[in-house]
Design a protein around this motif. Structure first.
Motif, PDB file in Angstrom:
ATOM      1  N   ASN A  48       0.792  -1.231   0.000  1.00  0.00           N
ATOM      2  CA  ASN A  48       0.000   0.000   0.000  1.00  0.00           C
ATOM      3  C   ASN A  48       0.824   1.280   0.000  1.00  0.00           C
ATOM      4  N   GLY A  49       2.154   1.151   0.090  1.00  0.00           N
ATOM      5  CA  GLY A  49       2.941   2.374   0.145  1.00  0.00           C
ATOM      6  C   GLY A  49       4.411   2.114   0.415  1.00  0.00           C
ATOM      7  N   LYS A  85       2.705  16.752   1.309  1.00  0.00           N
ATOM      8  CA  LYS A  85       1.568  15.841   1.413  1.00  0.00           C
ATOM      9  C   LYS A  85       1.897  14.414   1.015  1.00  0.00           C
ATOM     10  N   HIS A  86       2.944  14.234   0.202  1.00  0.00           N
ATOM     11  CA  HIS A  86       3.122  12.933  -0.444  1.00  0.00           C
ATOM     12  C   HIS A  86       4.448  12.253  -0.155  1.00  0.00           C
ATOM     13  N   SER A  87       5.321  12.848   0.648  1.00  0.00           N
ATOM     14  CA  SER A  87       6.686  12.337   0.752  1.00  0.00           C
ATOM     15  C   SER A  87       7.123  12.119   2.193  1.00  0.00           C
ATOM     16  N   LEU A  88       8.095  11.219   2.338  1.00  0.00           N
ATOM     17  CA  LEU A  88       8.694  10.904   3.630  1.00  0.00           C
ATOM     18  C   LEU A  88      10.205  10.848   3.435  1.00  0.00           C
ATOM     19  N   LEU A  89      10.935  11.538   4.307  1.00  0.00           N
ATOM     20  CA  LEU A  89      12.387  11.653   4.169  1.00  0.00           C
ATOM     21  C   LEU A  89      13.083  11.025   5.362  1.00  0.00           C
ATOM     22  N   THR A 143       1.335   6.372   2.741  1.00  0.00           N
ATOM     23  CA  THR A 143       0.406   5.820   1.761  1.00  0.00           C
ATOM     24  C   THR A 143      -0.269   6.981   1.041  1.00  0.00           C
ATOM     25  N   GLU A 144      -1.254   6.662   0.236  1.00  0.00           N
ATOM     26  CA  GLU A 144      -2.010   7.702  -0.464  1.00  0.00           C
ATOM     27  C   GLU A 144      -2.673   8.673   0.518  1.00  0.00           C
TER      28      GLU A 144
END
Length: 236
Positions: free
Chosen positions: A31-32, A60-64, A204-205
């Motif tokens: 899922n992600g 909103k869409h990213s993880l670092l 995830t989304e």
């Protein structure tokens, strides 16, 4: 007229990494994206800090996730805050996805390397946008790639062989967490800069979730840990 010594003193660079974090491991799951890092911060060879967050949501869409110099990581987060703010100011209904953020980071790292003023980090960037999962990394000299699983530091040598053997694209969340825990446990046993307090995050989304830190269960009763010279020639 300013002297040469004055002009040189105005330029500040990270000549040596001081407080550093070790490996980050990430993978795609059904899922992600799942990402894991421990919370240790080493001052030279001393494990000085044990509660450093090295996983951060970006937009909103990213993880670092980052390994390497912590103060340089904070500088990168400042760059990204400005980037996200500038993007939001357009108010056009669109937002930067993980691929765009990763491309931006590759340019920043390569640009700073070319100025002989590198940011002493290896970065992992993952995210989901419009149903598309993305996972990539970039190191301090701008070398970058995208893959189904990535790792920095010692994890690139010890965790990725495990991921190559056991990863598959239909991993459930629980299977992905279990696989990351296995990788982090291997690193804990072999990386002197690692601590057993780790943090796992997913994106995830619907967005990013940072789970509370927890301690890995370990086992130190192996005979090799008690006496590593057992069976060696000349041991007693």
């Amino acid at each position: 007229m300013a002297s040469n010594s004055d002009s040189v003193s105005d330029t500040q660079r990270t000549l040596y990494p001081y407080v550093t974090g070790t490996s980050v491991v990430a993978l795609k799951y059904k899922n992600g994206i799942l990402m894991a890092a421990d919370m240790g911060g080493s001052y030279g060879s001393t494990l000085r800090y044990k509660s450093i967050d090295r996983l951060k949501p970006i937009g909103k869409h990213s993880l670092l996730g980052a390994s390497g110099e912590i103060s340089d990581f904070q500088e990168i987060l400042r760059y990204l805050d400005e980037l996200i703010l500038y993007d939001n100011m357009w108010d056009d209904g669109n937002s930067l996805g993980p691929k765009e953020v990763h491309n931006y980071l590759t340019r920043v790292m390569y640009n700073r390397r070319n100025k002989f003023n590198p940011l002493w980090n290896a970065l992992v960037l993952g995210g989901v946008k419009n149903g598309q999962k993305y996972l990539g990394m970039v190191n301090m000299i701008g070398i970058n790639f995208e893959d189904n699983h990535v790792a920095t530091g010692l994890g690139n040598h010890l965790a990725r062989p495990i991921l190559r053997d056991e990863w598959h694209e239909n991993l459930t969340f629980e299977e992905g967490v279990k696989l990351l825990e296995k990788c982090m446990r291997v690193l804990l046993y072999r990386d002197r800069s690692a601590v057993n307090k780790i943090q796992i995050s997913k994106i995830t989304e619907e967005g990013a979730t940072l789970f509370p830190p927890f301690s890995l269960k370990t086992y130190w009763e192996f005979s090799a840990f008690k006496n590593p010279t057992v069976g060696a020639e000349g041991s007693w």
